[in-house]
Design an enzyme around this catalytic site. Structure first.
Site, mmCIF file in Angstrom:
data_model
loop_
_atom_site.group_PDB
_atom_site.id
_atom_site.type_symbol
_atom_site.label_atom_id
_atom_site.label_comp_id
_atom_site.label_asym_id
_atom_site.label_seq_id
_atom_site.Cartn_x
_atom_site.Cartn_y
_atom_site.Cartn_z
ATOM 1 N N ASP A 144 0.068 0.206 5.299
ATOM 2 C CA ASP A 144 -0.368 0.411 3.916
ATOM 3 C C ASP A 144 -1.882 0.246 3.855
ATOM 4 O OD1 ASP A 144 -0.285 0.826 1.191
ATOM 5 O OD2 ASP A 144 0.234 -1.255 0.716
ATOM 6 N N HIS A 214 6.235 9.454 -1.224
ATOM 7 C CA HIS A 214 5.246 8.626 -1.924
ATOM 8 C C HIS A 214 3.858 9.262 -1.872
ATOM 9 C CE1 HIS A 214 3.205 5.326 -3.667
ATOM 10 N NE2 HIS A 214 2.587 4.968 -2.548
HETATM 11 C C1 HEM Z 1 -0.497 5.388 -0.003
HETATM 12 C C2 HEM Z 1 3.087 2.125 0.214
HETATM 13 C C3 HEM Z 1 2.988 1.707 -4.629
HETATM 14 C C4 HEM Z 1 -0.898 4.589 -4.762
HETATM 15 C C5 HEM Z 1 0.519 4.590 0.459
HETATM 16 C C6 HEM Z 1 0.988 4.560 1.834
HETATM 17 C C7 HEM Z 1 1.987 3.632 1.890
HETATM 18 C C8 HEM Z 1 2.156 3.094 0.563
HETATM 19 C C9 HEM Z 1 2.799 3.209 3.117
HETATM 20 C C10 HEM Z 1 0.472 5.429 2.990
HETATM 21 C C11 HEM Z 1 -0.682 4.800 3.703
HETATM 22 C C12 HEM Z 1 -1.929 4.677 2.880
HETATM 23 O O1 HEM Z 1 -2.683 5.642 2.673
HETATM 24 O O2 HEM Z 1 -2.153 3.562 2.387
HETATM 25 C C13 HEM Z 1 3.356 1.736 -1.077
HETATM 26 C C14 HEM Z 1 4.416 0.814 -1.437
HETATM 27 C C15 HEM Z 1 4.384 0.704 -2.807
HETATM 28 C C16 HEM Z 1 3.303 1.545 -3.291
HETATM 29 C C17 HEM Z 1 5.360 0.138 -0.439
HETATM 30 C C18 HEM Z 1 5.260 -0.105 -3.725
HETATM 31 C C19 HEM Z 1 6.359 -0.690 -3.352
HETATM 32 C C20 HEM Z 1 1.947 2.483 -5.100
HETATM 33 C C21 HEM Z 1 1.582 2.631 -6.493
HETATM 34 C C22 HEM Z 1 0.478 3.445 -6.520
HETATM 35 C C23 HEM Z 1 0.166 3.812 -5.150
HETATM 36 C C24 HEM Z 1 2.306 1.965 -7.666
HETATM 37 C C25 HEM Z 1 -0.335 3.933 -7.694
HETATM 38 C C26 HEM Z 1 0.061 3.937 -8.946
HETATM 39 C C27 HEM Z 1 -1.151 5.013 -3.479
HETATM 40 C C28 HEM Z 1 -2.258 5.890 -3.111
HETATM 41 C C29 HEM Z 1 -2.132 6.139 -1.746
HETATM 42 C C30 HEM Z 1 -0.954 5.394 -1.304
HETATM 43 C C31 HEM Z 1 -3.336 6.426 -4.042
HETATM 44 C C32 HEM Z 1 -3.030 7.033 -0.877
HETATM 45 C C33 HEM Z 1 -2.559 8.482 -0.978
HETATM 46 C C34 HEM Z 1 -3.428 9.441 -0.188
HETATM 47 O O3 HEM Z 1 -4.554 9.705 -0.635
HETATM 48 O O4 HEM Z 1 -2.992 9.936 0.851
HETATM 49 N N1 HEM Z 1 1.262 3.707 -0.292
HETATM 50 N N2 HEM Z 1 2.713 2.146 -2.215
HETATM 51 N N3 HEM Z 1 1.081 3.214 -4.318
HETATM 52 N N4 HEM Z 1 -0.401 4.741 -2.370
HETATM 53 FE FE1 HEM Z 1 1.198 3.503 -2.311
#
Ligand code: HEM
Ligand code: MG
Length: 298
Positions: A144, A214
């Site tokens: 993450d 996601h």
């Molecule tokens: C990307 C996990 C909730 C916004 C990611 C990634 C993972 C992850 C594994 C891919 C790696 C990375 O780029 O960091 C999770 C988990 C969540 C969660 C386990 C809740 C249980 C959220 C929420 C938001 C969010 C609530 C926004 C409202 C983002 C964004 C990215 C991302 C903006 C980068 C996307 C990109 O530009 O490629 N998240 N996330 N995430 N997440 Fe989450």
């Protein structure tokens, strides 16, 4: 230039603390504690070499409004989203304390100092300790933070209000997620990768990112430009009790949070984030973290 509160821009140490409070007593006494916080942190850092303790204090909309200092543009309350099994509750709060450090004990110690004179003036709605897990993985075992802005300059650009009365301030979004890991672990790795949109061992974006993954939901472009936020989320919890991700992010505008949430919870195009079949938000709130100077002047 207005200086942001210390927890927002630098890459954080491995331990964090997230506290959401409602003010139920002497508001002035609570404000005094908020204003003192950074000097308490500074003196702890002087005594405890390499602690890298950093904090930020942020305020919910109705509490901030009661200070009568005007409001940063577009400061709204978090609204509940979704339907059926895929929902995000709005749980509110007047004050958010976010602390990160190289040491768990100092986060705990700082909160004791902070609360001791105002214990009966606040109701603590949520107190959650986060920790860096393995090589920066969420408990789904996916890395993450890969696409988080990395340089100080890009993090400032994304997180901080640039000019006007609220320069150096930042909007904050918090949601505490509880994971259902037995259900998650019934998926094979290829299926999990389709849910996240990146590979599991090394977090490479899939060639065809599924629209309902996601990443497919939150990697959003507007006018050719990617919407960015600065995430400070960490895993929390115990193996036999609740555990999951404490999601927290900073941005110069609430628009980016709202657009991502609407996309995850099916309000943009009826499609929902498949990750939400395996994790549920139990809290949700927006706050505003004023610049360090503005906080000191409250
Ligand atoms: C990307 C996990 C909730 C916004 C990611 C990634 C993972 C992850 C594994 C891919 C790696 C990375 O780029 O960091 C999770 C988990 C969540 C969660 C386990 C809740 C249980 C959220 C929420 C938001 C969010 C609530 C926004 C409202 C983002 C964004 C990215 C991302 C903006 C980068 C996307 C990109 O530009 O490629 N998240 N996330 N995430 N997440 Fe989450
Ligand atoms: Mg991308």
């Amino acid at each position: 230039m207005s200086i942001a509160q210390p927890a927002i821009i630098p890459e954080a140490g491995p331990f964090a603390l997230y506290v959401v409070m409602k003010v139920i007593g002497d508001k002035q006494a609570v404000l005094e504690q908020c204003k003192r916080l950074h000097s308490v942190v500074d003196s702890l850092n002087t005594q405890q070499i390499d602690a890298n303790l950093r904090a930020s204090i942020a305020f919910g909309k109705s509490f901030w409004s009661s200070l009568e200092l005007g409001s940063p543009e577009g400061f709204d309350d978090f609204e509940a989203l979704g339907e059926g099994d895929i929902t995000a509750p709005a749980t509110g709060g007047d004050i958010l304390l976010h602390v990160n450090a190289n040491r768990h004990d100092l986060n705990f110690y700082l909160l004791r100092q902070f609360l001791s004179p105002i214990a009966t003036d606040v109701d603590v709605l949520d107190e959650t300790y986060g920790f860096k897990y393995l090589d920066a993985r969420d408990m789904t075992d996916f890395i993450d933070g890969t696409e988080n802005p990395k340089t100080d300059e890009s993090r400032q650009d994304v997180a901080l209000i640039k000019d006007g009365d609220f320069a150096g301030g930042s909007f904050v979004m918090v949601q505490r997620f509880v994971h259902n890991l037995p259900a998650w672990n019934r998926l094979n790795i290829a299926a999990q990768e389709k849910v996240i949109g990146r590979t599991k061992p090394d977090s490479v974006e899939l060639e065809d990112v599924p629209a309902q993954s996601h990443v497919g939901r939150v990697d959003i472009k507007e006018d050719g430009k990617g919407l960015k936020i600065v995430r400070h989320s960490l895993p929390y919890g115990s193996v036999t009790g609740d555990h999951g991700l404490l999601f927290i992010a900073y941005c110069h505008t609430q628009h980016n949070f709202k657009t991502m949430l609407e996309s995850m919870y099916g309000e943009t195009d009826g499609k929902t984030d498949q990750m939400l079949r395996f994790t549920s938000a139990v809290t949700g709130a927006y706050f505003f973290a004023p610049s360090a100077e503005m906080l000191a002047g409250l």
